[in-house]
Every structure is written in C-alpha cells, then in structure tokens.
Motif scaffolding. Structure first.
Motif, PDB file in Angstrom:
ATOM      1  N   LEU A  41       1.145  -1.334  -0.246  1.00  0.00           N
ATOM      2  CA  LEU A  41      -0.178   0.248  -0.212  1.00  0.00           C
ATOM      3  C   LEU A  41       1.098   1.062  -0.133  1.00  0.00           C
ATOM      4  CD1 LEU A  41      -2.984  -1.250   2.534  1.00  0.00           C
ATOM      5  CD2 LEU A  41      -3.546  -0.550  -0.165  1.00  0.00           C
ATOM      6  N   VAL A  42       1.926   1.281   0.780  1.00  0.00           N
ATOM      7  CA  VAL A  42       2.599   2.806   1.092  1.00  0.00           C
ATOM      8  C   VAL A  42       3.264   3.060  -0.680  1.00  0.00           C
ATOM      9  CG1 VAL A  42       4.907   3.519   2.031  1.00  0.00           C
ATOM     10  CG2 VAL A  42       3.088   2.029   2.954  1.00  0.00           C
ATOM     11  N   PHE A  43       3.962   1.559  -1.408  1.00  0.00           N
ATOM     12  CA  PHE A  43       4.387   1.877  -2.585  1.00  0.00           C
ATOM     13  C   PHE A  43       3.566   2.024  -3.461  1.00  0.00           C
ATOM     14  CE2 PHE A  43       8.076  -0.182  -0.836  1.00  0.00           C
ATOM     15  CZ  PHE A  43       9.145  -0.209  -1.443  1.00  0.00           C
ATOM     16  N   CYS A  44       2.194   1.408  -3.446  1.00  0.00           N
ATOM     17  CA  CYS A  44       1.408   1.816  -4.322  1.00  0.00           C
ATOM     18  C   CYS A  44       1.253   3.676  -4.229  1.00  0.00           C
ATOM     19  CB  CYS A  44       0.255   0.745  -4.504  1.00  0.00           C
ATOM     20  SG  CYS A  44       0.117  -0.654  -4.615  1.00  0.00           S
ATOM     21  N   GLY A  45       0.867   3.850  -2.833  1.00  0.00           N
ATOM     22  CA  GLY A  45       0.539   5.624  -2.068  1.00  0.00           C
ATOM     23  C   GLY A  45       1.204   6.249  -3.104  1.00  0.00           C
ATOM     24  N   ALA A  46       2.760   6.071  -2.702  1.00  0.00           N
ATOM     25  CA  ALA A  46       4.040   6.655  -3.288  1.00  0.00           C
ATOM     26  C   ALA A  46       4.371   6.678  -5.058  1.00  0.00           C
ATOM     27  CB  ALA A  46       5.508   5.982  -2.994  1.00  0.00           C
ATOM     28  N   ALA A  47       3.765   5.383  -5.566  1.00  0.00           N
ATOM     29  CA  ALA A  47       3.995   5.281  -6.901  1.00  0.00           C
ATOM     30  C   ALA A  47       2.557   6.814  -7.599  1.00  0.00           C
ATOM     31  CB  ALA A  47       3.326   4.191  -7.477  1.00  0.00           C
ATOM     32  N   MET A  48       1.443   6.181  -6.658  1.00  0.00           N
ATOM     33  CA  MET A  48       0.357   7.711  -7.560  1.00  0.00           C
ATOM     34  C   MET A  48       1.328   9.216  -6.530  1.00  0.00           C
ATOM     35  SD  MET A  48      -3.224   5.765  -6.462  1.00  0.00           S
ATOM     36  CE  MET A  48      -3.214   5.791  -4.919  1.00  0.00           C
ATOM     37  N   ALA A  49       1.325   8.828  -6.012  1.00  0.00           N
ATOM     38  CA  ALA A  49       1.908  10.805  -5.736  1.00  0.00           C
ATOM     39  C   ALA A  49       2.929  11.203  -6.034  1.00  0.00           C
ATOM     40  CB  ALA A  49       2.309  10.619  -4.470  1.00  0.00           C
TER      41      ALA A  49
ATOM     42  N   GLY B 179      -3.504  16.276 -22.486  1.00  0.00           N
ATOM     43  CA  GLY B 179      -2.334  15.037 -22.678  1.00  0.00           C
ATOM     44  C   GLY B 179      -1.451  16.224 -22.889  1.00  0.00           C
ATOM     45  N   SER B 180       0.021  15.707 -22.360  1.00  0.00           N
ATOM     46  CA  SER B 180       1.177  16.494 -22.699  1.00  0.00           C
ATOM     47  C   SER B 180       2.437  15.646 -22.116  1.00  0.00           C
ATOM     48  CB  SER B 180       1.735  17.687 -21.967  1.00  0.00           C
ATOM     49  OG  SER B 180       1.222  17.007 -20.452  1.00  0.00           O
ATOM     50  N   VAL B 181       3.476  15.918 -22.820  1.00  0.00           N
ATOM     51  CA  VAL B 181       4.549  15.182 -22.892  1.00  0.00           C
ATOM     52  C   VAL B 181       5.707  15.361 -20.957  1.00  0.00           C
ATOM     53  CG1 VAL B 181       7.276  14.539 -23.265  1.00  0.00           C
ATOM     54  CG2 VAL B 181       5.608  14.589 -25.004  1.00  0.00           C
ATOM     55  N   THR B 182       5.684  14.741 -19.577  1.00  0.00           N
ATOM     56  CA  THR B 182       5.463  14.925 -18.505  1.00  0.00           C
ATOM     57  C   THR B 182       6.685  14.348 -18.245  1.00  0.00           C
ATOM     58  OG1 THR B 182       4.940  12.518 -17.763  1.00  0.00           O
ATOM     59  CG2 THR B 182       3.741  14.610 -18.573  1.00  0.00           C
ATOM     60  N   LEU B 183       6.926  14.627 -16.818  1.00  0.00           N
ATOM     61  CA  LEU B 183       8.254  13.774 -16.569  1.00  0.00           C
ATOM     62  C   LEU B 183       8.320  12.439 -16.296  1.00  0.00           C
ATOM     63  CD1 LEU B 183      11.351  14.967 -15.708  1.00  0.00           C
ATOM     64  CD2 LEU B 183      10.792  15.215 -14.190  1.00  0.00           C
ATOM     65  N   PHE B 184       7.990  11.575 -16.998  1.00  0.00           N
ATOM     66  CA  PHE B 184       8.313   9.868 -16.695  1.00  0.00           C
ATOM     67  C   PHE B 184       6.633   9.845 -15.931  1.00  0.00           C
ATOM     68  CE2 PHE B 184      12.326  10.730 -16.830  1.00  0.00           C
ATOM     69  CZ  PHE B 184      12.112  11.362 -18.514  1.00  0.00           C
ATOM     70  N   SER B 185       5.298  10.284 -15.576  1.00  0.00           N
ATOM     71  CA  SER B 185       4.491  10.029 -14.947  1.00  0.00           C
ATOM     72  C   SER B 185       4.433   8.403 -15.122  1.00  0.00           C
ATOM     73  CB  SER B 185       3.405  11.222 -14.927  1.00  0.00           C
ATOM     74  OG  SER B 185       3.032  11.279 -16.327  1.00  0.00           O
ATOM     75  N   MET B 186       3.928   8.314 -16.624  1.00  0.00           N
ATOM     76  CA  MET B 186       3.247   7.244 -16.549  1.00  0.00           C
ATOM     77  C   MET B 186       3.990   5.780 -16.217  1.00  0.00           C
ATOM     78  SD  MET B 186       2.119   7.409 -20.380  1.00  0.00           S
ATOM     79  CE  MET B 186       3.374   7.606 -21.695  1.00  0.00           C
ATOM     80  N   LEU B 187       5.709   5.751 -15.800  1.00  0.00           N
ATOM     81  CA  LEU B 187       6.096   5.365 -15.422  1.00  0.00           C
ATOM     82  C   LEU B 187       6.179   4.253 -13.849  1.00  0.00           C
ATOM     83  CD1 LEU B 187       8.712   2.827 -16.500  1.00  0.00           C
ATOM     84  CD2 LEU B 187      10.044   4.714 -15.042  1.00  0.00           C
ATOM     85  N   PHE B 188       5.767   5.344 -13.114  1.00  0.00           N
ATOM     86  CA  PHE B 188       5.002   5.409 -11.837  1.00  0.00           C
ATOM     87  C   PHE B 188       4.288   3.659 -11.814  1.00  0.00           C
ATOM     88  CE2 PHE B 188       7.226   9.362 -12.286  1.00  0.00           C
ATOM     89  CZ  PHE B 188       8.619   9.101 -11.074  1.00  0.00           C
ATOM     90  N   ILE B 189       3.044   3.766 -12.680  1.00  0.00           N
ATOM     91  CA  ILE B 189       1.983   3.336 -12.499  1.00  0.00           C
ATOM     92  C   ILE B 189       1.924   1.733 -12.716  1.00  0.00           C
ATOM     93  CG2 ILE B 189      -0.310   2.954 -12.828  1.00  0.00           C
ATOM     94  CD1 ILE B 189       0.251   5.154 -11.324  1.00  0.00           C
ATOM     95  N   CYS B 190       2.718   2.416 -14.450  1.00  0.00           N
ATOM     96  CA  CYS B 190       3.109   0.793 -15.034  1.00  0.00           C
ATOM     97  C   CYS B 190       4.390   0.235 -13.600  1.00  0.00           C
ATOM     98  CB  CYS B 190       4.497   1.180 -15.818  1.00  0.00           C
ATOM     99  SG  CYS B 190       3.065   1.576 -17.397  1.00  0.00           S
TER     100      CYS B 190
ATOM    101  N   ALA C 207      -4.941   0.817 -17.825  1.00  0.00           N
ATOM    102  CA  ALA C 207      -4.660   0.191 -18.962  1.00  0.00           C
ATOM    103  C   ALA C 207      -2.912  -0.221 -18.276  1.00  0.00           C
ATOM    104  CB  ALA C 207      -5.166   0.335 -19.886  1.00  0.00           C
ATOM    105  N   LEU C 208      -2.678   1.317 -18.171  1.00  0.00           N
ATOM    106  CA  LEU C 208      -1.478   0.899 -17.595  1.00  0.00           C
ATOM    107  C   LEU C 208      -1.315  -0.048 -16.737  1.00  0.00           C
ATOM    108  CD1 LEU C 208      -0.596   5.083 -17.090  1.00  0.00           C
ATOM    109  CD2 LEU C 208      -0.420   4.012 -19.246  1.00  0.00           C
ATOM    110  N   GLY C 209      -1.293  -0.687 -15.776  1.00  0.00           N
ATOM    111  CA  GLY C 209      -1.595  -1.713 -14.724  1.00  0.00           C
ATOM    112  C   GLY C 209      -1.276  -2.748 -16.051  1.00  0.00           C
TER     113      GLY C 209
END
Length: 218
Positions: free
Chosen positions: A45-53, A71-82, A127-129
């Motif tokens: 839960l802590v890691f999931c919360g940290a990833a979302m944050a 939509g925009s090119v962000t600083l790798f935001s999709m990676l944390f959910i993946c 879907a990132l999951g």
C-alpha cells in the motif's frame, strides 16, 4: 452498424462496446491475479501510494506545452503506475491506475459525456497496469511499459473517435482526418514513452530499479 449517433453520442452498440472493453480489462486482471493474495500488505500500500504521488507530481512537470484538449509529455509520470503493475501484478496495477485516473480527472477535467470520461481517465490510466503481464518475462519492465502506454493510447483514441472529432483543427490535413485521434493521442504518449525507455535502459537506472523492485517485493 454505427457506434456513434449523428449528434456525436453513442448508440446502443457504442455503449455496449465501451462496457465490454471495461469488463475485458478487469477480466484480464482477475484471471492473471487469481493465484495472488487479494489483500495488499502495508508495504505494498505504501509503494502504491508513493507511486501515485510521484506520478501525480511528475504529471505537472511538462517537458512540452500541454496539448489543446489534454495530454502532454511529462517527466515519466506513466512509468510509476506501470511499475506497480510490474511489481505487484496486473490487478494491483489496474486498481492503482484507476485511482490515479481519478486524480488526473480532478487535476485536468475534460467532460463531454460519462463514457468520454471513462475512456480518457478511468480505462486509459487503468490500462497502464497491464504492464504486469510481463512481470516474469526477460526485460519485463520494458515490454510491460510499452504495452501499458499503447493500451492507454488505445482508450484515448476510442474516446477521440467517439467524442473529439468535432474539435479537430480546421488546418489539419483533410486527407488525414480519419487518423486525427490516433495522431493526436499517440504523439505525446509515444514521445514520453521513447524518452522513458531510453532512461530506464541506462545501466545505472536499470540497476537502481532492480534494487527498488527487490525492496518492494521483500
């Protein structure tokens, strides 16, 4: 049979396909996660919360100006959910993506209809999951990340065809009009994706992510 009515809404078939897409997404999560514990540990839960944050924070750091309709090119935001899907499986990844999608809606809401919101926020970020499908594969993070962002783009594109075609710029080439939702959505998703893949393939970053994965799964 058409999935869109003349005024841009959904036909019964269109609604059915959207619901089917959602059910298939959750079915995949359920089938893959049947052997997993459904209850998350405190560490998870802590890691999931940290990833979302981290995803939420880095989504504000835009490397290029925001697109006119989101939509925009962000600083790798999709990676944390993946990463959550890659570490803890598809089910947990999708649930984390769903929660993150709600945060994205609060951050930058574009509302044309209920199903447009589902396509652009609920289904797309969940879907990132799907990155978790390659959790046990060689170079699984790279493969999973590619699958996750392509799946996200697919749901944005579906929403684009159903609801956003009327907002296509007048100077957009008419001969490419049928490809507008694909070009619009995958332009920023693939740009961020390529940058992310380059970074996570660097030996120091790759080693660091492997160490974090070990810590997350202990």
């Amino acid at each position: 049979m058409s999935v869109v009515t003349p005024d841009g809404g959904l036909t019964a078939l269109g609604y059915g396909l959207c619901v089917l897409a959602a059910l298939l997404l959750f079915l995949v999560a359920g089938m893959v996660s049947r052997s997993q514990k459904t209850r998350l540990s405190t560490k998870q839960l802590v890691f999931c919360g940290a990833a979302m944050a981290l995803a939420y924070l880095t989504s504000y750091i835009k490397l290029v100006p925001r697109m006119p309709f989101g939509g925009s090119v962000t600083l790798f935001s999709m990676l944390f959910i993946c990463l959550i899907g890659y570490w803890y499986g598809v089910r947990t990844g999708i649930m984390t993506g769903l929660a993150y999608g709600i945060l994205q809606f609060i951050q930058e809401p574009f509302v044309l209809s209920l199903f447009q919101v589902c396509c652009d926020y609920v289904f797309a970020f969940a879907a990132l999951g799907l990155a978790g499908l390659f959790a046990k594969s060689k170079n699984g993070l790279v493969k999973g990340y590619i699958l996750g962002i392509l799946a996200r783009g697919l749901f944005h594109t579906i929403g684009g065809y159903l609801y956003w075609m009327d907002y296509m710029p007048e100077n957009f080439p008419r001969q490419l009009a049928m490809f507008y939702p694909i070009i619009y959505n995958y332009s920023y998703i693939l740009a961020e994706g390529i940058l992310t893949l380059i970074v996570i393939s660097l030996p120091p970053v790759k080693k660091g992510l492997a160490q974090i994965k070990t810590l997350a799964q202990e």
